[in-house]
Scaffold this motif. Structure first.
Motif, PDB file in Angstrom:
ATOM      1  N   GLN A 295      19.259 -10.009  -4.956  1.00  0.00           N
ATOM      2  CA  GLN A 295      20.263  -9.848  -3.908  1.00  0.00           C
ATOM      3  C   GLN A 295      19.630  -9.262  -2.652  1.00  0.00           C
ATOM      4  OE1 GLN A 295      24.354  -9.003  -4.764  1.00  0.00           O
ATOM      5  NE2 GLN A 295      23.759  -8.316  -6.790  1.00  0.00           N
ATOM      6  N   LEU A 296      19.283 -10.152  -1.749  1.00  0.00           N
ATOM      7  CA  LEU A 296      18.633  -9.720  -0.512  1.00  0.00           C
ATOM      8  C   LEU A 296      19.544  -8.776   0.285  1.00  0.00           C
ATOM      9  CD1 LEU A 296      15.919 -10.310   0.783  1.00  0.00           C
ATOM     10  CD2 LEU A 296      16.935 -12.262   1.951  1.00  0.00           C
ATOM     11  N   GLY A 297      20.852  -9.047   0.239  1.00  0.00           N
ATOM     12  CA  GLY A 297      21.809  -8.239   1.011  1.00  0.00           C
ATOM     13  C   GLY A 297      22.183  -6.933   0.329  1.00  0.00           C
ATOM     14  N   LYS A 298      21.819  -6.776  -0.939  1.00  0.00           N
ATOM     15  CA  LYS A 298      22.148  -5.540  -1.670  1.00  0.00           C
ATOM     16  C   LYS A 298      20.883  -5.023  -2.320  1.00  0.00           C
ATOM     17  CE  LYS A 298      26.884  -5.437  -3.252  1.00  0.00           C
ATOM     18  NZ  LYS A 298      27.692  -5.585  -4.473  1.00  0.00           N
ATOM     19  N   PRO A 299      19.962  -4.522  -1.510  1.00  0.00           N
ATOM     20  CA  PRO A 299      18.663  -4.140  -2.071  1.00  0.00           C
ATOM     21  C   PRO A 299      18.771  -2.947  -3.033  1.00  0.00           C
ATOM     22  CG  PRO A 299      18.761  -3.687   0.299  1.00  0.00           C
ATOM     23  CD  PRO A 299      20.064  -4.307  -0.072  1.00  0.00           C
ATOM     24  N   PRO A 300      17.857  -2.860  -3.997  1.00  0.00           N
ATOM     25  CA  PRO A 300      17.824  -1.699  -4.899  1.00  0.00           C
ATOM     26  C   PRO A 300      17.425  -0.411  -4.156  1.00  0.00           C
ATOM     27  CG  PRO A 300      16.388  -3.483  -5.667  1.00  0.00           C
ATOM     28  CD  PRO A 300      16.841  -3.852  -4.297  1.00  0.00           C
ATOM     29  N   ALA A 301      17.138   0.636  -4.923  1.00  0.00           N
ATOM     30  CA  ALA A 301      16.876   1.961  -4.329  1.00  0.00           C
ATOM     31  C   ALA A 301      15.572   1.999  -3.527  1.00  0.00           C
ATOM     32  CB  ALA A 301      16.799   2.991  -5.441  1.00  0.00           C
ATOM     33  N   VAL A 302      15.555   2.914  -2.558  1.00  0.00           N
ATOM     34  CA  VAL A 302      14.355   3.118  -1.739  1.00  0.00           C
ATOM     35  C   VAL A 302      13.449   4.142  -2.428  1.00  0.00           C
ATOM     36  CG1 VAL A 302      13.558   4.042   0.472  1.00  0.00           C
ATOM     37  CG2 VAL A 302      15.558   2.533   0.386  1.00  0.00           C
ATOM     38  N   LYS A 303      12.176   3.888  -2.446  1.00  0.00           N
ATOM     39  CA  LYS A 303      11.202   4.810  -3.042  1.00  0.00           C
ATOM     40  C   LYS A 303      10.333   5.404  -1.937  1.00  0.00           C
ATOM     41  CE  LYS A 303      10.913   4.615  -7.100  1.00  0.00           C
ATOM     42  NZ  LYS A 303      11.792   5.377  -8.048  1.00  0.00           N
ATOM     43  N   SER A 304       9.969   6.659  -2.106  1.00  0.00           N
ATOM     44  CA  SER A 304       9.087   7.328  -1.144  1.00  0.00           C
ATOM     45  C   SER A 304       7.803   7.731  -1.853  1.00  0.00           C
ATOM     46  CB  SER A 304       9.795   8.573  -0.594  1.00  0.00           C
ATOM     47  OG  SER A 304       8.896   9.360   0.151  1.00  0.00           O
ATOM     48  N   CYS A 305       6.719   7.126  -1.435  1.00  0.00           N
ATOM     49  CA  CYS A 305       5.433   7.349  -2.102  1.00  0.00           C
ATOM     50  C   CYS A 305       4.421   7.859  -1.073  1.00  0.00           C
ATOM     51  CB  CYS A 305       4.979   6.011  -2.678  1.00  0.00           C
ATOM     52  SG  CYS A 305       3.353   6.023  -3.434  1.00  0.00           S
ATOM     53  N   ILE A 306       3.480   8.661  -1.506  1.00  0.00           N
ATOM     54  CA  ILE A 306       2.370   9.069  -0.631  1.00  0.00           C
ATOM     55  C   ILE A 306       1.100   9.039  -1.472  1.00  0.00           C
ATOM     56  CG2 ILE A 306       1.460  10.823   0.949  1.00  0.00           C
ATOM     57  CD1 ILE A 306       4.304  12.122   0.897  1.00  0.00           C
ATOM     58  N   PHE A 307       0.090   8.370  -0.987  1.00  0.00           N
ATOM     59  CA  PHE A 307      -1.207   8.431  -1.675  1.00  0.00           C
ATOM     60  C   PHE A 307      -2.293   8.753  -0.658  1.00  0.00           C
ATOM     61  CE2 PHE A 307      -2.924   4.302  -0.375  1.00  0.00           C
ATOM     62  CZ  PHE A 307      -1.798   3.517  -0.168  1.00  0.00           C
ATOM     63  N   ALA A 308      -3.428   9.179  -1.164  1.00  0.00           N
ATOM     64  CA  ALA A 308      -4.525   9.569  -0.269  1.00  0.00           C
ATOM     65  C   ALA A 308      -5.835   8.992  -0.788  1.00  0.00           C
ATOM     66  CB  ALA A 308      -4.615  11.088  -0.199  1.00  0.00           C
ATOM     67  N   LEU A 309      -6.650   8.520   0.138  1.00  0.00           N
ATOM     68  CA  LEU A 309      -7.956   7.958  -0.213  1.00  0.00           C
ATOM     69  C   LEU A 309      -9.032   8.766   0.507  1.00  0.00           C
ATOM     70  CD1 LEU A 309      -7.056   4.188   0.390  1.00  0.00           C
ATOM     71  CD2 LEU A 309      -7.143   5.388  -1.802  1.00  0.00           C
ATOM     72  N   PRO A 310     -10.209   8.916  -0.114  1.00  0.00           N
ATOM     73  CA  PRO A 310     -11.274   9.645   0.587  1.00  0.00           C
ATOM     74  C   PRO A 310     -11.725   8.888   1.827  1.00  0.00           C
ATOM     75  CG  PRO A 310     -12.013   8.875  -1.590  1.00  0.00           C
ATOM     76  CD  PRO A 310     -10.598   8.435  -1.438  1.00  0.00           C
ATOM     77  N   LEU A 311     -11.899   9.594   2.926  1.00  0.00           N
ATOM     78  CA  LEU A 311     -12.408   8.942   4.141  1.00  0.00           C
ATOM     79  C   LEU A 311     -13.148   9.964   4.995  1.00  0.00           C
ATOM     80  CD1 LEU A 311     -12.540   6.357   5.890  1.00  0.00           C
ATOM     81  CD2 LEU A 311     -10.493   7.154   7.057  1.00  0.00           C
ATOM     82  N   LYS A 312     -14.403   9.664   5.276  1.00  0.00           N
ATOM     83  CA  LYS A 312     -15.236  10.533   6.117  1.00  0.00           C
ATOM     84  C   LYS A 312     -15.679   9.721   7.325  1.00  0.00           C
ATOM     85  CE  LYS A 312     -18.567  14.075   4.820  1.00  0.00           C
ATOM     86  NZ  LYS A 312     -17.779  15.258   5.060  1.00  0.00           N
ATOM     87  N   SER A 313     -15.767  10.348   8.478  1.00  0.00           N
ATOM     88  CA  SER A 313     -16.167   9.611   9.688  1.00  0.00           C
ATOM     89  C   SER A 313     -17.673   9.419   9.719  1.00  0.00           C
ATOM     90  CB  SER A 313     -15.791  10.403  10.933  1.00  0.00           C
ATOM     91  OG  SER A 313     -14.430  10.682  10.912  1.00  0.00           O
ATOM     92  N   PRO A 314     -18.129   8.253  10.197  1.00  0.00           N
ATOM     93  CA  PRO A 314     -19.574   8.101  10.409  1.00  0.00           C
ATOM     94  C   PRO A 314     -20.002   8.990  11.569  1.00  0.00           C
ATOM     95  CG  PRO A 314     -18.374   6.214  11.296  1.00  0.00           C
ATOM     96  CD  PRO A 314     -17.349   7.097  10.648  1.00  0.00           C
ATOM     97  N   VAL A 315     -21.265   9.441  11.578  1.00  0.00           N
ATOM     98  CA  VAL A 315     -21.731  10.310  12.665  1.00  0.00           C
ATOM     99  C   VAL A 315     -21.706   9.539  13.988  1.00  0.00           C
ATOM    100  CG1 VAL A 315     -23.680  11.664  13.529  1.00  0.00           C
ATOM    101  CG2 VAL A 315     -23.149  11.640  11.077  1.00  0.00           C
ATOM    102  N   ASP A 316     -22.236   8.319  13.959  1.00  0.00           N
ATOM    103  CA  ASP A 316     -22.278   7.510  15.186  1.00  0.00           C
ATOM    104  C   ASP A 316     -21.025   6.652  15.296  1.00  0.00           C
ATOM    105  OD1 ASP A 316     -24.786   8.443  15.892  1.00  0.00           O
ATOM    106  OD2 ASP A 316     -25.756   7.011  14.539  1.00  0.00           O
ATOM    107  N   PHE A 317     -20.594   6.426  16.527  1.00  0.00           N
ATOM    108  CA  PHE A 317     -19.424   5.578  16.730  1.00  0.00           C
ATOM    109  C   PHE A 317     -19.826   4.124  16.520  1.00  0.00           C
ATOM    110  CE2 PHE A 317     -18.959   9.339  19.476  1.00  0.00           C
ATOM    111  CZ  PHE A 317     -17.921   9.925  18.771  1.00  0.00           C
ATOM    112  N   PRO A 318     -19.044   3.380  15.733  1.00  0.00           N
ATOM    113  CA  PRO A 318     -19.412   1.980  15.499  1.00  0.00           C
ATOM    114  C   PRO A 318     -19.356   1.177  16.805  1.00  0.00           C
ATOM    115  CG  PRO A 318     -17.582   2.673  14.078  1.00  0.00           C
ATOM    116  CD  PRO A 318     -17.838   3.782  15.028  1.00  0.00           C
ATOM    117  N   VAL A 319     -20.302   0.280  16.962  1.00  0.00           N
ATOM    118  CA  VAL A 319     -20.316  -0.632  18.112  1.00  0.00           C
ATOM    119  C   VAL A 319     -19.973  -2.016  17.558  1.00  0.00           C
ATOM    120  CG1 VAL A 319     -21.721  -1.628  19.960  1.00  0.00           C
ATOM    121  CG2 VAL A 319     -22.064   0.760  19.276  1.00  0.00           C
TER     122      VAL A 319
END
Ligand code: PMP
Length: 291
Positions: free
Chosen positions: A105-129
């Motif tokens: 039922q596109l017009g009667k959608p089921p419940a809304v879920k709220s999720c949060i996940f995190a992934l490791p991310l470190k910046s490179p020293v030099d800015f990418p070109v």
């Protein structure tokens, strides 16, 4: 991956199970954010948390995604808790609001879920070109200013036919005006020394873009938000892209136009932004949310 937050609970990633009838998976009704946490001398610092949550809330409203777990204060607490529970504090954090299993039922959608996940991310020293190609197909402006799943269809299809000698694509609207790259805003330094970036009618109102607009004003460089036609690219001297995940990428070429990848203004802005995210700038201290 560290723990996942789902509707008020912290779970091991393997405990979060969804089947193929997820409404959002089938119909691409999904709101999300991309936030970074940096490990700094003063502890973990989430960059521009308030601005990200405000944009997320407005995206959820746009898609009518309602849940007590999508309340701004509840989200802020959950994100800080997720960071505290993680051993690694250099993180890309993705809040994701989606609709549960049930597709009939596109017009009667089921419940809304709220999720949060995190992934490791470190910046490179030099800015990418990077080198940008110009996408052959126009980018739809319909919902371009929202951070919703359907907006990634044009970039996804565009990148599938990207030439091998470019790193990303610049997307134009149907009238030849610049929008953004696959997932980054874009700034041009023109030959006359002024800076320009497309208006938010033509791109996501990026939080990094907002920071750079403020940093540009502080440097005294004249900056304009305006429509930029593809023919104007011949008058561009230097260019950079902005996004939370990649911070600043320096653009060495756009299609046939070679650009100055050593431009001092661009490098100065990239470095100042970096100082801000790791809490080393004397100004804009309110941009760092220490956990
Ligand atoms: N445009 C698009 C389509 C994006 O997905 C993003 C974020 N990756 C951006 C621009 C940059 O936005 P922000 O600076 O808020 O990360």
């Amino acid at each position: 991956m560290s723990e996942i937050y789902l509707d008020g609970q912290f779970l091991a990633p393997s405990e979060a199970r969804f089947g193929p009838t997820l409404f959002s998976l089938n119909y691409a009704v999904c709101a999300f954010e991309g936030i970074r946490c940096y490990s700094t001398a003063k502890g973990p610092a989430i960059f521009r948390l308030d601005a990200h949550l405000e944009r997320y809330r407005s995206t959820c409203d746009f898609l009518s995604l309602e849940s007590p777990y999508l309340d701004i204060d509840a989200l802020a607490d959950a994100i800080c808790e997720l960071v505290s529970r993680s051993d690694n504090h250099d993180l890309y954090i993705r809040p994701l609001a989606f609709i549960d299993e049930g597709i009939m039922q596109l017009g009667k959608p089921p419940a809304v879920k709220s999720c949060i996940f995190a992934l490791p991310l470190k910046s490179p020293v030099d800015f990418p070109v990077i080198r940008l190609g110009i996408a052959g197909k126009a980018r739809s402006l319909d919902t371009i200013s929202r951070k919703i799943s359907r907006n990634y269809l044009d970039p996804y299809l565009g990148l599938k036919c990207k030439p091998a000698d470019v790193d990303d694509l610049l997307f134009l609207d149907a009238d030849g005006f610049v929008t953004e790259t696959s997932a980054h805003n874009i700034f041009f330094i023109m030959r006359d020394g002024t800076a320009v970036t497309p208006r938010t009618s033509h791109c996501l109102p990026g939080i990094t873009r907002d920071c750079q607009l403020k940093l540009l004003v502080n440097t005294g460089i004249h900056v304009e938000e305006r429509n930029i036609h593809v023919d104007e690219l011949a008058s561009v001297s230097a260019c950079f892209t902005t996004s939370t995940a990649s911070e600043t990428r320096i653009v060495a070429a756009i299609g046939p136009h070679s650009l100055d990848s050593n431009n001092e203004i661009v490098h100065g802005l990239a470095e100042e932004y970096r100082r801000n995210v790791i809490g080393k700038s004397e100004i804009n201290k309110e941009w760092n949310h220490y956990v």
